[in-house]
Design a protein around this motif. Structure first.
Motif, short mmCIF file in Angstrom:
data_model
loop_
_atom_site.label_atom_id
_atom_site.label_comp_id
_atom_site.label_asym_id
_atom_site.label_seq_id
_atom_site.Cartn_x
_atom_site.Cartn_y
_atom_site.Cartn_z
N SER A 39 -22.48 2.27 -1.62
CA SER A 39 -22.15 1.57 -2.86
C SER A 39 -20.85 0.80 -2.67
O SER A 39 -20.02 1.16 -1.84
CB SER A 39 -22.01 2.56 -4.03
N ALA A 40 -20.70 -0.27 -3.44
CA ALA A 40 -19.54 -1.16 -3.28
C ALA A 40 -18.24 -0.40 -3.49
O ALA A 40 -18.16 0.56 -4.26
CB ALA A 40 -19.64 -2.32 -4.26
N ILE A 41 -17.20 -0.84 -2.79
CA ILE A 41 -15.87 -0.23 -2.92
C ILE A 41 -14.83 -1.33 -3.12
O ILE A 41 -15.07 -2.50 -2.82
CB ILE A 41 -15.48 0.61 -1.69
N CYS A 42 -13.67 -0.93 -3.62
CA CYS A 42 -12.53 -1.83 -3.72
C CYS A 42 -11.57 -1.45 -2.60
O CYS A 42 -11.01 -0.36 -2.61
CB CYS A 42 -11.87 -1.68 -5.08
N LEU A 43 -11.42 -2.33 -1.63
CA LEU A 43 -10.57 -2.08 -0.48
C LEU A 43 -9.20 -2.70 -0.72
O LEU A 43 -9.08 -3.92 -0.82
CB LEU A 43 -11.21 -2.65 0.80
N ARG A 44 -8.17 -1.88 -0.77
CA ARG A 44 -6.82 -2.40 -0.99
C ARG A 44 -6.09 -2.51 0.34
O ARG A 44 -6.02 -1.55 1.11
CB ARG A 44 -6.05 -1.48 -1.93
N VAL A 45 -5.56 -3.70 0.60
CA VAL A 45 -4.79 -3.96 1.81
C VAL A 45 -3.35 -4.22 1.39
O VAL A 45 -3.02 -5.31 0.90
CB VAL A 45 -5.34 -5.18 2.58
N PRO A 46 -2.46 -3.23 1.54
CA PRO A 46 -1.07 -3.41 1.11
C PRO A 46 -0.35 -4.44 1.98
O PRO A 46 -0.74 -4.71 3.11
CB PRO A 46 -0.45 -2.02 1.31
N SER A 47 0.69 -5.02 1.43
CA SER A 47 1.51 -5.95 2.20
C SER A 47 2.11 -5.23 3.40
O SER A 47 2.61 -4.10 3.27
CB SER A 47 2.63 -6.51 1.30
N GLY A 48 2.04 -5.84 4.58
CA GLY A 48 2.56 -5.23 5.79
C GLY A 48 1.58 -4.34 6.52
O GLY A 48 1.92 -3.73 7.54
N SER A 49 0.35 -4.26 6.02
CA SER A 49 -0.67 -3.43 6.67
C SER A 49 -1.18 -4.11 7.93
O SER A 49 -0.82 -5.24 8.25
CB SER A 49 -1.82 -3.17 5.70
N ASN A 50 -2.04 -3.41 8.69
CA ASN A 50 -2.63 -3.97 9.90
C ASN A 50 -4.07 -3.50 10.01
O ASN A 50 -4.54 -2.67 9.22
CB ASN A 50 -1.82 -3.58 11.14
N MET A 51 -4.78 -4.03 11.01
CA MET A 51 -6.21 -3.72 11.15
C MET A 51 -6.46 -2.26 11.49
O MET A 51 -7.52 -1.72 11.16
CB MET A 51 -6.82 -4.63 12.21
N THR A 52 -5.52 -1.60 12.15
CA THR A 52 -5.69 -0.18 12.46
C THR A 52 -5.73 0.63 11.17
O THR A 52 -6.61 1.49 10.99
CB THR A 52 -4.54 0.32 13.35
N ARG A 53 -4.82 0.35 10.25
CA ARG A 53 -4.81 1.05 8.96
C ARG A 53 -6.05 0.71 8.15
O ARG A 53 -6.63 1.58 7.49
CB ARG A 53 -3.55 0.67 8.17
N VAL A 54 -6.47 -0.54 8.21
CA VAL A 54 -7.67 -0.95 7.49
C VAL A 54 -8.89 -0.21 8.03
O VAL A 54 -9.73 0.28 7.28
CB VAL A 54 -7.88 -2.48 7.59
N SER A 55 -9.00 -0.11 9.36
CA SER A 55 -10.14 0.59 9.97
C SER A 55 -10.13 2.06 9.60
O SER A 55 -11.19 2.67 9.39
CB SER A 55 -10.13 0.41 11.49
N ASP A 56 -8.94 2.67 9.52
CA ASP A 56 -8.85 4.07 9.11
C ASP A 56 -9.33 4.25 7.67
O ASP A 56 -10.08 5.18 7.36
CB ASP A 56 -7.40 4.57 9.24
N ASP A 57 -8.91 3.34 6.80
CA ASP A 57 -9.31 3.40 5.39
C ASP A 57 -10.82 3.21 5.26
O ASP A 57 -11.49 3.92 4.49
CB ASP A 57 -8.57 2.32 4.60
N LEU A 58 -11.36 2.26 6.00
CA LEU A 58 -12.80 2.00 5.95
C LEU A 58 -13.60 3.20 6.46
O LEU A 58 -14.66 3.53 5.93
CB LEU A 58 -13.14 0.76 6.78
#
Length: 259
Positions: A39-58
């Motif tokens: 199901s759809a999610i809201c992905l929040r990318v904080p200022s100063g984040s990077n793709m490693t943190r995004v991949s962990d969140d995903l």
């Protein structure tokens, strides 16, 4: 014997080539095929984040099948440096490739929280709304009178977030003086506007803005939209009306509205 060794080496080389090609094909397929998100999610990318943190969140939200493949795909596409802070709606079944495009293409946030200031006759209300990813609809969280009520803690918290979206809604029938006065008094906006546009020249509608924007820029957008509407209405007018211009039509409409 050497011929036998050479033949075996050649065979092993060919096998490795096929295995390598197969692995690349599998990885490519995993990256571009439908993902596991149910199901759809809201992905929040904080200022100063990077793709490693995004991949962990995903991964935590079960939106991708592999951190490693996600990051390898990002590196291969050379998009690691294109990550944009914000809140993004990730649809169900989105592939890793699609998610990378969502968080790197830029533009306004497509998810998260918004604050709408409704300027009406005699009062200005603030509404805080949060998008429900499942329905793709905004749901109201709080509502209060900006200039009469104490600001709720939830409102102050939302104001502190960098990805919150803002807009002003001008309600039908509100006078120019009421709109400009309310905008000048909003602490989220920048420099005040000294003068007043002609009465009736602020189009009732909703206008997005960025905190710190000058009031003049927002008012100019309202005037421009009203000019467009008047021009379109005047071009489509019925022949033979006892009105000489679009401005006269606006004055007549204002008189009728006040009666």
């Amino acid at each position: 014997m050497w011929k036998h060794i050479a033949a075996n080496a050649l065979t092993l080389f060919v096998i490795l080539l096929f295995v390598g090609a197969g692995a690349i094909g599998w990885a490519t397929s995993q990256y571009s095929d439908e993902g596991p998100l149910e199901s759809a999610i809201c992905l929040r990318v904080p200022s100063g984040s990077n793709m490693t943190r995004v991949s962990d969140d995903l991964t935590e939200q079960n939106a991708i099948s592999s951190r490693a493949l996600f990051r390898m795909g990002v590196d291969y596409a050379e998009k690691a440096g294109d990550l944009k802070a914000g809140s993004y709606l990730v649809p169900a079944g989105a592939s890793m490739e699609q998610i990378v495009d969502i968080v790197t293409r830029g533009g306004a946030s497509t998810c998260g929280t918004q604050v709408i200031y409704s300027v009406g006759i005699g009062r200005t209300l603030a509404r805080v709304e949060t998008l429900d990813p499942a329905t793709n609809q905004f749901e109201e969280v709080i509502r209060f009178n900006v200039f009469e009520d104490a600001a709720p803690a939830e409102y102050e918290s939302v104001r502190a977030e960098s990805d919150t979206r803002y807009s002003v809604q001008v309600i039908e029938g509100t006078t120019v003086w009421q709109v400009v006065t309310a905008l000048n008094d909003l602490d989220v906006l920048g420099a005040d506007l000294d003068g007043m546009p002609q009465e009736g020249m602020l189009a009732p509608d909703q206008y997005e803005f960025t905190p710190g924007d000058d009031v003049a820029g927002l008012v100019d957008a309202m005037v421009d939209r009203q000019v467009e509407r008047l021009s379109a209405a005047w071009a489509a007018r019925v022949d033979g009306l006892p009105i000489g211009s679009a401005s006269e039509a606006l004055v007549l409409a204002s008189i009728i509205e006040k009666e």
